[in-house]
Structure formats: C-alpha cells, structure tokens
Write a protein that holds these residues in place. Structure first.
Motif, PDB file in Angstrom:
ATOM      1  N   VAL A  51      14.259  -7.826  19.053  1.00 46.95           N
ATOM      2  CA  VAL A  51      12.964  -8.511  19.171  1.00 46.95           C
ATOM      3  C   VAL A  51      11.841  -7.619  18.652  1.00 46.95           C
ATOM      4  CG1 VAL A  51      11.308  -9.510  20.798  1.00 46.95           C
ATOM      5  CG2 VAL A  51      13.750  -9.929  21.095  1.00 46.95           C
ATOM      6  N   ALA A  52      11.880  -6.330  18.995  1.00 49.36           N
ATOM      7  CA  ALA A  52      10.854  -5.399  18.524  1.00 49.36           C
ATOM      8  C   ALA A  52      10.878  -5.269  17.002  1.00 49.36           C
ATOM      9  CB  ALA A  52      11.048  -4.031  19.173  1.00 49.36           C
ATOM     10  N   THR A  53      12.073  -5.240  16.415  1.00 49.36           N
ATOM     11  CA  THR A  53      12.186  -5.158  14.955  1.00 49.36           C
ATOM     12  C   THR A  53      11.573  -6.383  14.292  1.00 49.36           C
ATOM     13  OG1 THR A  53      14.211  -3.847  15.141  1.00 49.36           O
ATOM     14  CG2 THR A  53      13.791  -4.896  13.027  1.00 49.36           C
ATOM     15  N   ILE A  54      11.799  -7.557  14.871  1.00 48.16           N
ATOM     16  CA  ILE A  54      11.221  -8.789  14.318  1.00 48.16           C
ATOM     17  C   ILE A  54       9.697  -8.745  14.384  1.00 48.16           C
ATOM     18  CG2 ILE A  54      11.032 -11.287  14.658  1.00 48.16           C
ATOM     19  CD1 ILE A  54      13.936 -11.209  15.685  1.00 48.16           C
ATOM     20  N   LEU A  55       9.145  -8.337  15.521  1.00 51.15           N
ATOM     21  CA  LEU A  55       7.681  -8.303  15.685  1.00 51.15           C
ATOM     22  C   LEU A  55       7.037  -7.285  14.747  1.00 51.15           C
ATOM     23  CD1 LEU A  55       7.425  -8.552  19.592  1.00 51.15           C
ATOM     24  CD2 LEU A  55       7.087 -10.361  17.887  1.00 51.15           C
ATOM     25  N   ILE A  56       7.637  -6.101  14.659  1.00 58.04           N
ATOM     26  CA  ILE A  56       7.071  -5.062  13.774  1.00 58.04           C
ATOM     27  C   ILE A  56       7.178  -5.485  12.314  1.00 58.04           C
ATOM     28  CG2 ILE A  56       7.367  -2.687  12.977  1.00 58.04           C
ATOM     29  CD1 ILE A  56       8.307  -1.983  15.814  1.00 58.04           C
ATOM     30  N   GLY A  57       8.316  -6.075  11.936  1.00 59.14           N
ATOM     31  CA  GLY A  57       8.487  -6.532  10.563  1.00 59.14           C
ATOM     32  C   GLY A  57       7.510  -7.642  10.202  1.00 59.14           C
ATOM     33  N   CYS A  58       7.284  -8.576  11.127  1.00 54.07           N
ATOM     34  CA  CYS A  58       6.316  -9.651  10.858  1.00 54.07           C
ATOM     35  C   CYS A  58       4.908  -9.094  10.697  1.00 54.07           C
ATOM     36  CB  CYS A  58       6.354 -10.678  11.988  1.00 54.07           C
ATOM     37  SG  CYS A  58       7.831 -11.716  12.003  1.00 54.07           S
ATOM     38  N   ARG A  59       4.559  -8.094  11.500  1.00 53.78           N
ATOM     39  CA  ARG A  59       3.236  -7.485  11.366  1.00 53.78           C
ATOM     40  C   ARG A  59       3.089  -6.793  10.018  1.00 53.78           C
ATOM     41  NH1 ARG A  59       1.739  -2.726  15.423  1.00 53.78           N
ATOM     42  NH2 ARG A  59       3.213  -1.683  14.025  1.00 53.78           N
ATOM     43  N   MET A  60       4.143  -6.121   9.566  1.00 53.17           N
ATOM     44  CA  MET A  60       4.103  -5.479   8.258  1.00 53.17           C
ATOM     45  C   MET A  60       3.963  -6.510   7.135  1.00 53.17           C
ATOM     46  SD  MET A  60       4.236  -2.172   8.548  1.00 53.17           S
ATOM     47  CE  MET A  60       4.757  -1.723   6.894  1.00 53.17           C
ATOM     48  N   LEU A  61       4.687  -7.613   7.251  1.00 54.34           N
ATOM     49  CA  LEU A  61       4.609  -8.646   6.220  1.00 54.34           C
ATOM     50  C   LEU A  61       3.225  -9.268   6.176  1.00 54.34           C
ATOM     51  CD1 LEU A  61       8.083 -10.388   6.742  1.00 54.34           C
ATOM     52  CD2 LEU A  61       7.376  -8.988   4.787  1.00 54.34           C
ATOM     53  N   MET A  62       2.615  -9.487   7.329  1.00 53.98           N
ATOM     54  CA  MET A  62       1.269 -10.074   7.368  1.00 53.98           C
ATOM     55  C   MET A  62       0.243  -9.133   6.744  1.00 53.98           C
ATOM     56  SD  MET A  62       1.267 -11.876  11.145  1.00 53.98           S
ATOM     57  CE  MET A  62      -0.465 -12.362  10.964  1.00 53.98           C
ATOM     58  N   SER A  63       0.438  -7.828   6.931  1.00 50.51           N
ATOM     59  CA  SER A  63      -0.498  -6.870   6.334  1.00 50.51           C
ATOM     60  C   SER A  63      -0.334  -6.777   4.819  1.00 50.51           C
ATOM     61  CB  SER A  63      -0.302  -5.490   6.960  1.00 50.51           C
ATOM     62  OG  SER A  63       0.965  -4.952   6.620  1.00 50.51           O
ATOM     63  N   MET A  64       0.830  -7.176   4.304  1.00 50.10           N
ATOM     64  CA  MET A  64       1.075  -7.091   2.863  1.00 50.10           C
ATOM     65  C   MET A  64       0.622  -8.346   2.112  1.00 50.10           C
ATOM     66  SD  MET A  64       4.871  -5.349   2.945  1.00 50.10           S
ATOM     67  CE  MET A  64       4.988  -5.317   1.167  1.00 50.10           C
ATOM     68  N   VAL A  65       0.425  -9.442   2.842  1.00 46.31           N
ATOM     69  CA  VAL A  65       0.045 -10.691   2.181  1.00 46.31           C
ATOM     70  C   VAL A  65      -1.272 -10.555   1.413  1.00 46.31           C
ATOM     71  CG1 VAL A  65      -0.656 -13.088   2.588  1.00 46.31           C
ATOM     72  CG2 VAL A  65       1.381 -12.168   3.720  1.00 46.31           C
ATOM     73  N   PRO A  66      -2.342  -9.976   1.993  1.00 49.16           N
ATOM     74  CA  PRO A  66      -3.596  -9.841   1.217  1.00 49.16           C
ATOM     75  C   PRO A  66      -3.439  -8.966  -0.018  1.00 49.16           C
ATOM     76  CG  PRO A  66      -4.000  -9.531   3.570  1.00 49.16           C
ATOM     77  CD  PRO A  66      -2.515  -9.517   3.388  1.00 49.16           C
ATOM     78  N   VAL A  67      -2.556  -7.982   0.045  1.00 47.25           N
ATOM     79  CA  VAL A  67      -2.369  -7.084  -1.101  1.00 47.25           C
ATOM     80  C   VAL A  67      -1.740  -7.841  -2.267  1.00 47.25           C
ATOM     81  CG1 VAL A  67      -1.232  -4.973  -1.895  1.00 47.25           C
ATOM     82  CG2 VAL A  67      -2.169  -5.094   0.425  1.00 47.25           C
ATOM     83  N   ILE A  68      -0.796  -8.721  -1.982  1.00 47.73           N
ATOM     84  CA  ILE A  68      -0.068  -9.420  -3.035  1.00 47.73           C
ATOM     85  C   ILE A  68      -0.851 -10.615  -3.578  1.00 47.73           C
ATOM     86  CG2 ILE A  68       2.054 -10.708  -3.534  1.00 47.73           C
ATOM     87  CD1 ILE A  68       3.481  -8.966  -1.531  1.00 47.73           C
ATOM     88  N   THR A  69      -1.570 -11.301  -2.697  1.00 50.64           N
ATOM     89  CA  THR A  69      -2.256 -12.531  -3.113  1.00 50.64           C
ATOM     90  C   THR A  69      -3.693 -12.314  -3.572  1.00 50.64           C
ATOM     91  OG1 THR A  69      -2.928 -12.968  -0.820  1.00 50.64           O
ATOM     92  CG2 THR A  69      -0.826 -13.907  -1.561  1.00 50.64           C
ATOM     93  N   GLY A  70      -4.295 -11.182  -3.269  1.00 54.78           N
ATOM     94  CA  GLY A  70      -5.696 -10.959  -3.623  1.00 54.78           C
ATOM     95  C   GLY A  70      -5.858 -10.214  -4.937  1.00 54.78           C
ATOM     96  N   ASP A  71      -7.109  -9.754  -5.156  1.00 54.24           N
ATOM     97  CA  ASP A  71      -7.419  -9.011  -6.378  1.00 54.24           C
ATOM     98  C   ASP A  71      -6.799  -7.619  -6.384  1.00 54.24           C
ATOM     99  OD1 ASP A  71      -8.911 -11.175  -7.208  1.00 54.24           O
ATOM    100  OD2 ASP A  71     -10.784 -10.389  -6.368  1.00 54.24           O
ATOM    101  N   THR A  72      -6.382  -7.167  -5.205  1.00 56.81           N
ATOM    102  CA  THR A  72      -5.788  -5.823  -5.119  1.00 56.81           C
ATOM    103  C   THR A  72      -4.542  -5.715  -5.979  1.00 56.81           C
ATOM    104  OG1 THR A  72      -6.623  -5.639  -2.852  1.00 56.81           O
ATOM    105  CG2 THR A  72      -4.948  -4.058  -3.537  1.00 56.81           C
ATOM    106  N   TRP A  73      -3.748  -6.778  -6.008  1.00 57.44           N
ATOM    107  CA  TRP A  73      -2.508  -6.752  -6.785  1.00 57.44           C
ATOM    108  C   TRP A  73      -2.796  -6.561  -8.269  1.00 57.44           C
ATOM    109  CZ3 TRP A  73       2.378  -5.849  -6.159  1.00 57.44           C
ATOM    110  CH2 TRP A  73       3.298  -6.241  -7.144  1.00 57.44           C
ATOM    111  N   ASP A  74      -3.815  -7.252  -8.788  1.00 57.37           N
ATOM    112  CA  ASP A  74      -4.187  -7.085 -10.197  1.00 57.37           C
ATOM    113  C   ASP A  74      -4.667  -5.668 -10.472  1.00 57.37           C
ATOM    114  OD1 ASP A  74      -3.568  -9.734 -10.721  1.00 57.37           O
ATOM    115  OD2 ASP A  74      -5.606 -10.429 -10.274  1.00 57.37           O
TER     116      ASP A  74
END
Length: 208
Positions: A51-74
């Motif tokens: 359960v802890a691995t799932i929660l930590i992994g989901c938090r990491m994925l949520m923090s990466m979404v703005p990097v991939i979808t925003g201007d940061t990726w470009d």
C-alpha cells in the motif's frame, strides 16, 4: 528400529523430555509441515509495504505530470535552451515508466495478496529486487546531469541501503516462512471421476 521415519526416536532411558515436559515429534509429513496459515503475522507488514509503495508511486507520478505536459518538457528537450541536457529527457521517461511499473505491479500484487494466489511470493520477490535497482540507477543517472542539480549525498546512500536491507530481510522470509508457504500454496482441483458406461448388447428379436 521403526519403519516410520517420522516416528519419535526411542531412548533406552525412557521417553525423551525437555525439562518436565515430554518432547512431541511429528508423526506424519503433514504434521511436520504444519504451521500458521492466513494473512496474519509478518505478512501484514508486506501488505502495508505494498500500500505504501502504491501511495508513494502515485505521488511521484502526479509530480511528474506538470513536467511532461507543460512548457518545462519543451525547455529540457530542446537543444540550445539553458535547461537542455541530452540525458534529462530520457531520465524523466525512465522515472515515469519505472514508477508506472511499481504502481501497477504493486496493485496487481495487492490483488494476489488478498486472493492468496500461489504466485504471490515469487512476484513479490521480483518487485523487492526491482525497487532498489530502480532507485540506484535513477540516482546514478541524475548525478550525471548538472542541470538536474542532484548530487549523491549521505541521505541518498541511506535510501538505497535501506531498500537493499529491506529486500535482504523480506526475500528470505518469503522463501522460508511456513505461513507464506501455507497461505499461498497451490490449490488442487478435484479430478472428475469418469464413470464407465457399459453398452448393452442388442437383444435378439423374438422369433428370430
């Protein structure tokens, strides 16, 4: 000498004892292999770790979404920009895929855990080995990128060492624990008994 290899050893001095209590020996292979069963004991800790691995992994994925979808990726993938580095884009993809595997694998293992699937211990061991390897590769890779502003320190080494130590504890437990063996044992399906069908021979017609 008894023909039963599981019979209690006999002593010329009488029955064997431990203190004031007589020693009890398993008489059958079933008794010898008996032990605790069910999702209890130290198995609860493994469920919590999933359960802890799932929660930590989901938090990491949520923090990466703005990097991939925003201007940061470009900015980090376009040559000539201040944030560009040839290793930075692949590193982010590596982290994204690694966390997806961790979250997806942990979810699947959690289902197997509660269903007491026979393959759970084997796949849980694979996940415990994959986690520290992913962390070590990620830290080493990020340390090669100046723009990532990451340098290995005592805290990072502690994280990797803790994950390796955890694997060294829980992998042997999954391999030798009687509770694990009894809880996730293969279920034998009863074989259907095929009843023989006797064909009755045709009786001769009357007057033939």
């Amino acid at each position: 000498m008894s023909d039963n290899p599981y019979s209690a050893p006999q002593s010329s001095r009488g029955r064997l004892t431990l203190g004031d209590e007589p020693l009890q020996f398993s008489q059958t292979p079933q008794e010898r292999n008996a032990g605790p069963e069910g999702l209890g004991g130290w198995l609860i800790v493994i469920g919590i770790k999933l359960v802890a691995t799932i929660l930590i992994g989901c938090r990491m994925l949520m923090s990466m979404v703005p990097v991939i979808t925003g201007d940061t990726w470009d900015a980090i993938t376009t040559p000539g920009t201040d944030a560009y580095h040839p290793l930075l884009g692949p590193l982010i993809i590596f982290e994204l895929v690694g966390n997806l595997v961790l979250v997806g694998g942990s979810l699947a293992l959690l289902v197997m855990f509660f269903r007491k699937a026979p393959g759970f211990p084997r796949w849980m061991i694979a996940l415990m080995v994959f986690g520290p390897a992913l962390t070590a590769v990620d830290l080493y890779w990020a340390n090669q990128i100046p723009a990532a502003d990451v340098s290995l320190d005592d805290g990072d080494v502690t994280v990797v060492a803790r994950s390796i130590a955890s694997a060294c504890i829980w992998v042997p437990y999954l391999l030798v624990s009687k509770r694990v063996r009894n809880t996730f044992k293969a279920r034998r399906t009863p074989r259907r008994r095929i009843e023989p069908v006797l064909e009755t021979s045709a009786t001769p017609e009357a007057g033939a």
